[in-house]
Design an enzyme around this catalytic site. Structure first.
Site, short mmCIF file in Angstrom:
data_model
loop_
_atom_site.label_atom_id
_atom_site.label_comp_id
_atom_site.label_asym_id
_atom_site.label_seq_id
_atom_site.Cartn_x
_atom_site.Cartn_y
_atom_site.Cartn_z
N GLY A 164 -2.64 -45.71 -16.06
CA GLY A 164 -3.74 -44.92 -15.51
C GLY A 164 -4.01 -43.69 -16.36
N ALA A 165 -2.96 -43.19 -17.00
CA ALA A 165 -3.14 -41.98 -17.81
C ALA A 165 -4.06 -42.25 -19.00
CB ALA A 165 -1.79 -41.46 -18.29
N GLY A 189 -2.00 -8.76 -0.57
CA GLY A 189 -2.81 -9.18 0.57
C GLY A 189 -3.96 -10.05 0.12
N GLY A 190 -5.02 -10.04 0.93
CA GLY A 190 -6.19 -10.86 0.61
C GLY A 190 -6.84 -10.46 -0.70
C1 HXC Z 1 -4.78 3.70 1.61
C2 HXC Z 1 -3.17 3.74 -0.01
C3 HXC Z 1 -3.09 2.34 0.04
C4 HXC Z 1 -3.93 1.65 0.93
C5 HXC Z 1 -1.71 3.06 -1.41
N1 HXC Z 1 -2.30 4.13 -0.91
N2 HXC Z 1 -2.17 1.94 -0.85
N3 HXC Z 1 -4.02 4.40 0.78
N4 HXC Z 1 -4.77 2.36 1.70
N5 HXC Z 1 -3.93 0.33 1.01
C6 HXC Z 1 -2.05 5.52 -1.25
C7 HXC Z 1 -0.69 5.99 -0.77
O1 HXC Z 1 -0.77 6.39 0.56
C8 HXC Z 1 -0.44 7.14 -1.72
O2 HXC Z 1 -1.16 8.24 -1.29
C9 HXC Z 1 -1.07 6.68 -3.01
O3 HXC Z 1 -1.99 5.64 -2.64
C10 HXC Z 1 -0.08 6.09 -3.98
O4 HXC Z 1 0.72 5.16 -3.27
P1 HXC Z 1 2.31 5.19 -3.35
O5 HXC Z 1 2.78 4.38 -2.21
O6 HXC Z 1 2.81 6.58 -3.46
O7 HXC Z 1 2.54 4.45 -4.72
P2 HXC Z 1 3.66 3.43 -5.10
O8 HXC Z 1 4.99 3.93 -4.69
O9 HXC Z 1 3.44 3.12 -6.54
O10 HXC Z 1 3.37 2.12 -4.24
C11 HXC Z 1 2.18 1.40 -4.44
C12 HXC Z 1 2.02 0.35 -3.33
C13 HXC Z 1 2.14 0.98 -1.95
C14 HXC Z 1 3.11 -0.70 -3.52
C15 HXC Z 1 0.68 -0.31 -3.55
O11 HXC Z 1 1.28 2.10 -1.90
C16 HXC Z 1 1.77 0.05 -0.85
O12 HXC Z 1 2.58 -0.79 -0.43
N6 HXC Z 1 0.54 0.18 -0.35
C17 HXC Z 1 0.09 -0.65 0.75
C18 HXC Z 1 -0.18 -2.03 0.28
C19 HXC Z 1 -0.79 -2.86 1.33
O13 HXC Z 1 -0.10 -3.34 2.25
N7 HXC Z 1 -2.13 -2.93 1.32
C20 HXC Z 1 -2.88 -3.66 2.25
C21 HXC Z 1 -2.80 -5.11 1.82
S1 HXC Z 1 -3.69 -6.11 2.87
P3 HXC Z 1 -0.48 9.71 -1.21
O14 HXC Z 1 -1.62 10.61 -0.93
O15 HXC Z 1 0.52 9.66 -0.15
O16 HXC Z 1 0.14 9.91 -2.56
C22 HXC Z 1 -5.11 -6.20 2.11
C23 HXC Z 1 -6.06 -6.96 2.86
C24 HXC Z 1 -7.18 -7.37 2.01
O17 HXC Z 1 -5.33 -5.71 1.07
C25 HXC Z 1 -7.91 -8.37 2.78
C26 HXC Z 1 -8.95 -9.01 2.04
C27 HXC Z 1 -9.32 -10.26 2.74
#
Ligand code: HXC
Length: 521
Positions: A411-412, A176-177
């Protein structure tokens, strides 16, 4: 009743028990899980990165104050990021290390505030900041607060750019961001197989574009080191990634008001390398590896190459010459004949600007047949992108020394730190050829009619090419106009460069006062 002494002991025990709790992050099971993926924990990474025993942690007891979606049942001391300061080779640095064992290292208000706090102090003191990224991105439960926290970091990354070196190591997910903080920093190091970076992950990509990719294929270390150029370095594992940071920092000053560290060398200043006289092939169309020249002139043959596997037709990286840190930009005749194209211009342009920000002198090695022709390049914006490199060299005020080993065409020639754009010393080897274009192209343009009229067209064309080469394929015409300061025997190159950079040690050059220029982005 307890004695005063007992009470004090109790409070001290409480402190250590809380610290112990903070050190446990998300608990032993999650630590084991982290290890099973081949990853170190956030704290172990800091231990590897910093000089032994120098880490001082800040905000170990910070935690979120949210009760959204049951978060109040998941309060962890430290809030998923370890922040603080220490030293690397006795030089102060600030570091944050995201802890994937705590809520997936996700970032929200407190986590973000902790990072901002050390960025603010690092800026005031003038120390590099290193971010060890391992995070699921914005903490979903805290919603827009997480987005705000990211923006707070982006702003600081931008304000710190060019003031203190910022290095990002990607050691897990970065989606993401969240990718934009590393993108604004100066260098990105990715760990192979365990890290990835993308703006939208494979699932969204599949929905929107119907393309089917794994995370690794879409945004793994290899992809970003070879295709996108997002990653400057890749590492086999966490430890190797952290070692790259240590090495990289050894070439950099702590801030833009300092010079890079001087590292005395036992490599003789006047070391003559006879083989340099024979490195350029006699046939001007034959390739050679410009890296060999870099290794032969550098202190102890050491070269830290950046973006090694992306836009390989240009080489950039750091060497030392007589103990001084030098940024090298070199055409690579072994790849696409060293031609400048979109990616090589972007790669070198950004590197030149980095060196200029941080008082790192530039050595430019030139063997370039020109800019890459073709519709792909024109439509992809070679004009704008080539101009980035031109702009970067024109703008740079650090000491700039050029050595033309062979071709400097069109030019290079102008772009590659020519005399006209403030090259301080412009050397050429006797094998240098400075011309508007190669002999064949030139003859076809200026003698078109004569060749057409000739009985044996091919023979006449070859005669004219030979004549053109005889007259123009040398450095002496340029030297007669002062475009080349000196023609040097290749074997003395190391010594001549050290002399030049020593002389330029206190060089002062400035650009007109302005808010900032408008580089063709
Ligand atoms: C809250 C999160 C989290 C998140 C992971 N966890 N990402 N909790 N917010 N963004 C938590 C899970 O719920 C889980 O908790 C624990 O962390 C471990 O994650 P798993 O999924 O079990 O691990 P894994 O299988 O290794 O997968 C990792 C992962 C996946 C690929 C990162 O967790 C995932 O896809 N997370 C979401 C990613 C995402 O879309 N993030 C937002 C992006 S947008 P529990 O307690 O269940 O074990 C963004 C915007 C930023 O970031 C903007 C800035 C401008």
């Amino acid at each position: 009743m307890q004695s005063k002494e007992d009470l004090r002991d109790k409070k001290i025990r409480e402190l250590y028990s809380l610290l112990e709790k903070a050190y446990q992050g998300g608990g032993q099971n999650r630590i084991d899980e982290q290890h099973s993926k081949g990853k170190l924990t956030a704290r172990e990474r800091i231990e590897v990165l910093l000089d032994k025993g120098t880490f001082r942690e800040l905000d170990a007891f910070a935690h979120h104050h949210s009760s959204q979606f049951g978060l109040d049942k998941h309060i962890y001391l430290g809030d998923g990021v370890v922040t603080g300061y220490g030293t690397i080779n006795n030089r102060k640095v600030f570091v944050y290390s995201q802890d994937f064992t705590v809520l997936g290292g996700s970032l929200a208000s407190e986590h973000g505030r902790k990072i901002c706090k050390i960025m603010d102090i690092a800026m005031k003191i003038g120390c590099p900041i290193i971010g060890l990224n391992d995070s699921g991105g914005a903490r979903v439960q805290e919603g827009v607060i997480s987005l705000g926290a990211y923006a707070d970091i982006f702003l600081r990354n931008t304000l710190a750019s060019g003031v203190i070196p910022q290095i990002s190591v990607i050691m897990g997910p970065c989606a993401g961001g969240a990718v934009y903080s590393p993108a604004i920093t100066d260098f990105i190091i990715m760990v192979k197989k365990t890290s990835y970076m993308f703006v939208t992950g494979p699932k969204v990509v599949k929905t929107v574009t119907h393309e089917d990719f794994t995370s690794e294929e879409l945004g793994g270390a290899e992809v970003h080191a070879t295709k996108s150029g997002v990653a400057h370095f890749t590492a086999e594992n966490d430890i190797e990634a952290l070692e790259i940071v240590i090495k990289l920092l050894s070439y950099l000053p702590s801030n833009n008001a300092e010079d890079p560290p001087f590292v005395p060398t036992s490599d003789p200043y006047d070391r003559v390398d006879e083989s340099l006289n024979y490195i350029v092939p006699e046939n001007p169309n034959h390739p050679y590896d410009m890296r060999d020249i870099i290794y032969k002139i550098a202190d102890n043959g050491e070269f830290l190459e950046i973006h090694k596997d992306w836009a390989e037709n240009i080489i950039v990286g750091f060497i030392r010459l007589g103990g001084r840190s030098i940024g090298v930009v070199a055409n690579q005749p072994a790849v696409l004949a060293g031609v400048l194209d979109i990616n090589s211009s972007r790669k070198a342009g950004r590197f030149v600007r980095f060196c200029d920000c941080f008082n790192i002198p530039l050595l430019v090695l030139v063997d370039v047949p020109g800019f890459m022709p073709g519709a792909d390049q024109e439509w992809g914006g070679i004009i704008t992108n080539g101009a980035k490199l031109l702009y970067a060299f024109c703008e740079a005020t650090v000491p700039k020394v050029t050595v033309i080993t062979r071709k400097a065409y069109g030019g290079a020639y102008d772009v590659m730190n020519s005399k006209h754009i403030r090259g301080d010393f412009n050397f050429a080897w006797p094998t240098a050829e400075l011309a508007v274009m190669g002999a064949k192209g030139a003859v076809e343009i200026i003698f078109k009619k004569e060749i057409e009229k000739a009985e044996d067209k091919e023979k006449r064309q070859q005669e004219l090419i030979d004549e053109f080469n005889e007259r123009f394929a040398n450095p002496y015409i340029s030297a007669s106009y002062g475009y080349i300061d000196e023609v040097i025997e290749p074997k003395f190159t190391r010594q001549r460069l050290i002399d030049a950079f020593n002389l330029l040690e206190n060089k002062i050059d400035t650009n007109p006062r302005k808010k900032h220029g408008n580089i063709p982005l």
